[in-house]
Scaffold this motif. Structure first.
Motif, PDB file in Angstrom:
ATOM      1  N   GLU A  57      55.828 -24.326 157.578  1.00 16.09           N
ATOM      2  CA  GLU A  57      55.222 -24.871 158.795  1.00 16.09           C
ATOM      3  C   GLU A  57      56.174 -25.865 159.452  1.00 16.09           C
ATOM      4  O   GLU A  57      56.346 -25.873 160.679  1.00 16.09           O
ATOM      5  N   GLY A  60      58.806 -23.975 161.235  1.00 18.87           N
ATOM      6  CA  GLY A  60      58.350 -23.217 162.393  1.00 18.87           C
ATOM      7  C   GLY A  60      57.994 -21.770 162.116  1.00 18.87           C
ATOM      8  O   GLY A  60      57.643 -21.030 163.032  1.00 18.87           O
ATOM      9  N   ASN A  63      52.151 -21.475 161.678  1.00 20.49           N
ATOM     10  CA  ASN A  63      51.350 -22.503 162.328  1.00 20.49           C
ATOM     11  C   ASN A  63      50.141 -22.779 161.451  1.00 20.49           C
ATOM     12  O   ASN A  63      49.487 -21.842 160.971  1.00 20.49           O
ATOM     13  N   THR A  65      46.360 -24.129 161.152  1.00 19.91           N
ATOM     14  CA  THR A  65      45.170 -24.470 161.928  1.00 19.91           C
ATOM     15  C   THR A  65      44.020 -24.720 160.965  1.00 19.91           C
ATOM     16  O   THR A  65      43.906 -24.084 159.922  1.00 19.91           O
ATOM     17  N   ALA A  73      53.817 -17.585 162.849  1.00 20.10           N
ATOM     18  CA  ALA A  73      54.033 -18.004 164.237  1.00 20.10           C
ATOM     19  C   ALA A  73      54.591 -16.878 165.102  1.00 20.10           C
ATOM     20  O   ALA A  73      55.379 -16.053 164.625  1.00 20.10           O
ATOM     21  N   ARG A 159      61.850 -18.429 165.100  1.00 20.89           N
ATOM     22  CA  ARG A 159      61.456 -18.177 166.490  1.00 20.89           C
ATOM     23  C   ARG A 159      62.194 -16.982 167.094  1.00 20.89           C
ATOM     24  O   ARG A 159      62.115 -16.748 168.296  1.00 20.89           O
TER      25      ARG A 159
END
Length: 215
Positions: A57, A60, A63, A65, A73, A159
């Motif tokens: 996390e 990246g 995510n 929650t 992600a 990413r």
């Protein structure tokens, strides 16, 4: 993936397994990471899985929650050009430092990975190609012994749309050839050739994806 590297903690081994799984598409973007299931798969307790997910996390890759737990992600198409430029800069730094530090065993490991890469590419196995691509780069960059730089690179990988890029036509065959160029440069300890091959490899996938991408 072989689960178990002697110098790594349980948390680090689980994190490495999950990174590779996310990059390869084993854990698709938007999917929930089920801690109990992962622990059972790896034959470990929940604790290192939980800690590994916290690490991912921070990098990246996932995510967190409160209602859904940890979710893989998505990538941001608008940020990928900048991410690609940063990858070139930082990964070339790692690759250059690794050239002189690679041991005979490291080279043999990379050669074995390249053989696996070529075999997977030949049978059109995109998921295996992405896994091997991760292991090839990770093996090379760990030798550089620049942990903070590698940490930033992993954040960029989180990413980057590896899964979508490797679905492009004959991209995996071209990626296999690009890896062969990198490996040859490493064997020869040729810094200029390694930097050229690495830049080409990183940029080629993104350039091909941009040319074909239709929102």
């Amino acid at each position: 993936m072989e689960f178990g590297v002697e110098h790594q903690t349980k948390e680090e081994r689980v994190a490495d397994y999950l990174r590779e799984g996310i990059i390869s598409g084993t854990f698709p973007r938007g999917s929930k990471l089920k801690q109990a299931q992962i622990a059972e798969m790896l034959g470990t307790s929940i604790t290192p899985v939980r800690e590994a997910i916290k690490l991912l996390e921070a990098e990246g890759f996932v995510n967190g929650t409160s209602h859904r737990g940890a979710v893989v992600a998505p990538f941001d198409i608008d940020a990928t050009e900048e991410i690609t430029d940063l990858r070139v800069t930082l990964e070339c730094k790692l690759g250059l430092r690794a050239v002189a530090r690679l041991s005979k065993k490291d080279i043999e490991t990379l050669q074995e990975l390249q053989e696996e890469f070529e075999a997977a590419a030949a049978r059109g196995d995109g998921e295996s190609v992405r896994s091997i691509n991760y292991r090839f780069h990770e093996t090379m960059y760990l030798v550089a012994d620049l942990p903070q730089t590698l940490r930033f690179v992993r954040t960029l990988w989180a990413r980057y749309p590896f899964d979508l890029i490797n679905k492009l036509g004959t991209r995996i065959e071209r990626a296999s050839a690009e890896h062969r160029e990198m490996l040859n440069a490493l064997i020869l300890r040729d810094e200029a050739a390694l930097l050229s091959a690495l830049r080409t490899h990183i940029r080629a996938g993104w350039d091909e994806f941009k040319a074909s991408y239709k929102p």
